[in-house]
Design an enzyme around this catalytic site. Sequence first.
Site, short mmCIF file in Angstrom:
data_model
loop_
_atom_site.label_atom_id
_atom_site.label_comp_id
_atom_site.label_asym_id
_atom_site.label_seq_id
_atom_site.Cartn_x
_atom_site.Cartn_y
_atom_site.Cartn_z
N ASN A 1 -24.64 30.87 42.26
CA ASN A 1 -23.79 29.76 41.80
C ASN A 1 -22.72 29.42 42.83
O ASN A 1 -22.33 28.25 42.96
CB ASN A 1 -23.16 30.10 40.45
CG ASN A 1 -24.22 30.21 39.37
OD1 ASN A 1 -24.99 29.29 39.15
ND2 ASN A 1 -24.32 31.36 38.73
N SER B 1 -27.43 33.90 35.76
CA SER B 1 -28.61 33.44 35.03
C SER B 1 -29.87 34.25 35.34
O SER B 1 -30.78 34.33 34.53
CB SER B 1 -28.88 31.96 35.32
OG SER B 1 -28.95 31.75 36.71
N GLY C 1 -24.36 30.61 35.18
CA GLY C 1 -23.24 29.89 35.80
C GLY C 1 -22.14 30.77 36.36
O GLY C 1 -21.22 30.28 37.01
N HIS D 1 -34.72 28.53 39.24
CA HIS D 1 -34.87 29.87 38.63
C HIS D 1 -36.32 30.35 38.71
O HIS D 1 -37.24 29.54 38.74
CB HIS D 1 -34.42 29.84 37.16
CG HIS D 1 -32.96 29.55 37.01
ND1 HIS D 1 -32.48 28.28 36.79
CD2 HIS D 1 -31.89 30.37 37.06
CE1 HIS D 1 -31.16 28.33 36.72
NE2 HIS D 1 -30.78 29.59 36.88
N ASP E 1 -37.65 24.12 36.83
CA ASP E 1 -36.39 23.58 37.37
C ASP E 1 -36.27 23.76 38.89
O ASP E 1 -35.33 23.28 39.51
CB ASP E 1 -35.16 24.17 36.65
CG ASP E 1 -34.91 25.65 36.96
OD1 ASP E 1 -35.62 26.23 37.81
OD2 ASP E 1 -33.99 26.22 36.35
#
Length: 212
Positions: free
Chosen positions: A82, A11, A50, A189, A186
């Site tokens: 991840n 990501s 992901g 990120h 979030d």
Amino acid sequence: MTLQYTALGDSLTVGVGAGFFAPGFVQRYKRKMEEDLQQDVSLVVFAKSGLKTAEILEMLDQPFIREQVKKADVITITGCGNDLLQSLDIYEKEQDEHVFWEASSHCQKNYSDMLARIEEIKGAEHSNFIVRLLNLYNPFPNIELAEKWISGFNRHLKQLETAPQIKVIDTYAVFKGHEREYLSFDQVHPNGRGYEAMAEKLRAAGYGPLDN
């Protein structure tokens, strides 16, 4: 001459968190490269949110991706975030620290295999290229184990450096103490400012053999 830039990863390479249609570090780094080297840069991105390191490694078996890697003058790779998140989940259930160290050594091996795969794709005739591996920052500074795990992983990743061709970019140092400023809503990120700081860190690593 146009330089070829191939970006591989998760990501972070996608640019999640930058905002709608806003550039992540990849597009920002491309622009800085064009400014610094006074050359056009052609960009291809192979990334998906992901993805774990094993899946990024598997991408290097796909013929079209191999073709782009073979042509690439610049390669960046992001990964292992991840793997870390997954081991955090398992740890919460099992309370066994061992899951972190397993994930860490798994990531290290996958990174090492990625570099070996890139070398194999390139072959002996292609030596004029650079690879930039971005290490992990810590979005969970209050979780002591995460800090320990990430620092350990980053120390091992650093061992894969063969400067100036292969360099590990210290993303960890970029975010340390700037989490509030550089992370998106979030809290995992980067936001636009975080991605800009990552691109600047990449720029500061120089361009090795491409700079001649």
